[in-house]
Design an enzyme around this catalytic site. Structure first.
Site, mmCIF file in Angstrom:
data_model
loop_
_atom_site.group_PDB
_atom_site.id
_atom_site.type_symbol
_atom_site.label_atom_id
_atom_site.label_comp_id
_atom_site.label_asym_id
_atom_site.label_seq_id
_atom_site.Cartn_x
_atom_site.Cartn_y
_atom_site.Cartn_z
ATOM 1 N N ARG A 80 11.813 -7.155 1.817
ATOM 2 C CA ARG A 80 11.869 -5.721 2.153
ATOM 3 C C ARG A 80 11.305 -4.859 1.025
ATOM 4 N NH1 ARG A 80 17.415 -3.423 4.464
ATOM 5 N NH2 ARG A 80 17.944 -3.469 2.253
ATOM 6 N N LYS A 183 12.613 1.408 2.303
ATOM 7 C CA LYS A 183 13.729 1.757 1.415
ATOM 8 C C LYS A 183 13.170 2.440 0.168
ATOM 9 C CE LYS A 183 18.234 -0.040 0.071
ATOM 10 N NZ LYS A 183 19.030 0.962 0.775
ATOM 11 N N GLU A 219 20.280 6.506 12.688
ATOM 12 C CA GLU A 219 21.202 5.798 11.786
ATOM 13 C C GLU A 219 21.952 6.797 10.913
ATOM 14 O OE1 GLU A 219 19.503 3.321 8.728
ATOM 15 O OE2 GLU A 219 17.796 4.649 8.453
HETATM 16 N N1 PLP Z 1 20.260 2.291 6.486
HETATM 17 C C1 PLP Z 1 20.144 2.938 5.310
HETATM 18 C C2 PLP Z 1 19.558 4.301 5.328
HETATM 19 C C3 PLP Z 1 20.567 2.319 4.124
HETATM 20 O O1 PLP Z 1 20.467 2.956 2.962
HETATM 21 C C4 PLP Z 1 21.116 1.034 4.194
HETATM 22 C C5 PLP Z 1 21.527 0.346 2.972
HETATM 23 O O2 PLP Z 1 20.827 -0.468 2.434
HETATM 24 C C6 PLP Z 1 21.227 0.402 5.431
HETATM 25 C C7 PLP Z 1 20.784 1.060 6.564
HETATM 26 C C8 PLP Z 1 21.780 -0.986 5.545
HETATM 27 O O3 PLP Z 1 20.850 -1.943 5.127
HETATM 28 P P1 PLP Z 1 21.328 -3.331 4.544
HETATM 29 O O4 PLP Z 1 22.262 -3.916 5.522
HETATM 30 O O5 PLP Z 1 20.090 -4.116 4.390
HETATM 31 O O6 PLP Z 1 22.001 -3.029 3.247
HETATM 32 C C1 COI Z 2 23.051 -0.274 0.389
HETATM 33 O O1 COI Z 2 23.911 -0.438 1.238
HETATM 34 O O2 COI Z 2 22.652 -1.212 -0.329
HETATM 35 C C2 COI Z 2 22.443 1.026 0.155
HETATM 36 O O3 COI Z 2 21.407 1.056 -0.443
HETATM 37 C C3 COI Z 2 23.136 2.221 0.656
HETATM 38 C C4 COI Z 2 23.275 3.343 -0.307
HETATM 39 C C5 COI Z 2 24.221 3.066 -1.427
HETATM 40 C C6 COI Z 2 22.000 3.927 -0.742
#
Ligand code: PLP
Ligand code: COI
Length: 344
Positions: A80, A183, A219
């Site tokens: 990612r 991200k 989201e």
């Molecule tokens: N959506 C956003 C905007 C986020 O910042 C995060 C955190 O990383 C997620 C979703 C969840 O992603 P993940 O499950 O890969 O941490």
């Molecule tokens: C995560 O869940 O890893 C995120 O990046 C969410 C937030 C703390 C920015």
């Protein structure tokens, strides 16, 4: 040794032993440098400071029931950040370097890894920033990749404590055809104004709608959305949301326990039909949502309130998913999916 209270960590910065740095210059990454000081020296003209040439990741390391240390799907985070870096036009660490730095940071900071049973973990924050001085709006040519860590507990409240959220119809997090699925730090900067307003009104999370039509759920500001209806796990399909690794994993877990998975458009009005709603992500794990207020604008007194399972406890389907995913992460349940990467 640390004198932290592992049961009350929350989600905040804590100084650990080291941070790791590798610089990209002249076509290659420098040997990884371990530093005791969290402060950086950076040129004031670096692209990250002016044009948000920055992307990051979030993953966790867990102390298991068997004493072993597990990383959860680090390869997914490596892929990612490579995708995010590509979007920004900057070099990214390859998967091998990424994972080896994940392991090294955990080893060097093992005394900050919460013990098994504390329901806490070590959050890893891989961060990639444009480093060279520049003035024009361009992708950076030199970058710094850092591996940072901090011990963490629950993102809001306590583990599995329901939170509330608001749909801020007068604010978007992402633009149509924009950066929402990457991200990049810029996405979070854009969400701060609405988050601060919502927070001042007593909301813990903001739920954003698809920026093109404002009719479908996208989201939350720092997590994906899921809803439970009967035996179905329902989560939005959208080009402007982050492809969450937790959500991707929950989809697999849900299927493995015989639930139906629906990844599709979710109209706001459908909220009225969900028995359980949750946030999912690395930081929030699964956080149940007790209610969502839909407001024409954040300032407005007018609202439609959608309430879900309970404001005190997590619903049974979300709890089942939570127990399986955290069971795998803490080594309580056999990982039949192959998601675990051990830190020796
Ligand atoms: N959506 C956003 C905007 C986020 O910042 C995060 C955190 O990383 C997620 C979703 C969840 O992603 P993940 O499950 O890969 O941490
Ligand atoms: C995560 O869940 O890893 C995120 O990046 C969410 C937030 C703390 C920015």
């Amino acid at each position: 040794m640390t004198n932290l209270n592992w049961n009350n960590l929350g989600f905040s910065y804590r100084k650990t032993n080291t941070i790791l740095c590798s610089w990209f210059k002249d076509g290659q990454w420098s040997p990884v440098e371990s530093r005791k000081d969290d402060n950086l020296t950076i040129n004031a003209f670096a692209g990250s400071l002016h044009y948000s040439v920055e992307c990051f990741e979030g993953l966790k390391a867990f102390r298991g029931k068997d004493g072993k240390i597990r990383l959860f799907r680090p390869e997914e985070n490596a892929l990612r950040i490579q995708r995010s870096a590509d979007f920004l036009g900057i070099p990214a660490p390859d998967t091998e370097l990424f994972i080896s730095m994940c392991k090294q940071i955990v080893r060097e900071n093992e005394d900050f890894l919460p013990p098994y049973g504390s329901h806490a973990s070590m959050y890893l924050r891989p961060t990639l920033i444009g480093f060279n001085p520049q003035l024009g709006v361009k992708s950076s040519t030199e970058c710094l990749f850092m591996m940072l860590c901090s011990p963490v507990g629950a993102y809001t409240g306590g583990a599995l404590e329901p939170c509330n959220a608001v749909i801020a119809r007068d604010y978007d997090r992402a633009a149509p055809f924009g950066s929402g699925s990457y991200k990049v730090g810029a996405n979070y900067a854009v969400s701060l104004y609405s988050y601060n307003k919502a927070h001042a009104l007593g909301y813990q999370a903001v739920l954003y709608l698809d920026p093109l039509t404002h009719t479908k759920i996208d989201e939350f500001g720092s997590s994906n959305f899921f809803g439970i209806k009967g035996n179905s796990y329902i989560t939005p399909k959208s080009d402007s949301i982050l492809p969450s690794i937790t959500n991707k994993s929950l989809i697999e877990v849900a299927k493995s326990i015989g639930m139906t998975v629906e990844r599709r458009d979710v109209e706001v009005s459908e909220l009225a039909t969900f028995e359980e709603v949750g946030e999912c992500g690395t930081a929030v794990v699964i956080t149940p949502v007790s209610f969502i207020d839909d407001k024409p604008s954040l300032e407005s007194d007018e609202k439609t309130r959608y309430t879900f399972y309970s404001d005190k406890e997590c619903g049974p389907k979300s709890l089942k998913l939570y127990n399986i995913i955290t069971g795998i992460q803490y080594g309580e349940i056999e990982d039949t999916f192959g998601w675990t990467e051990f830190v020796d």
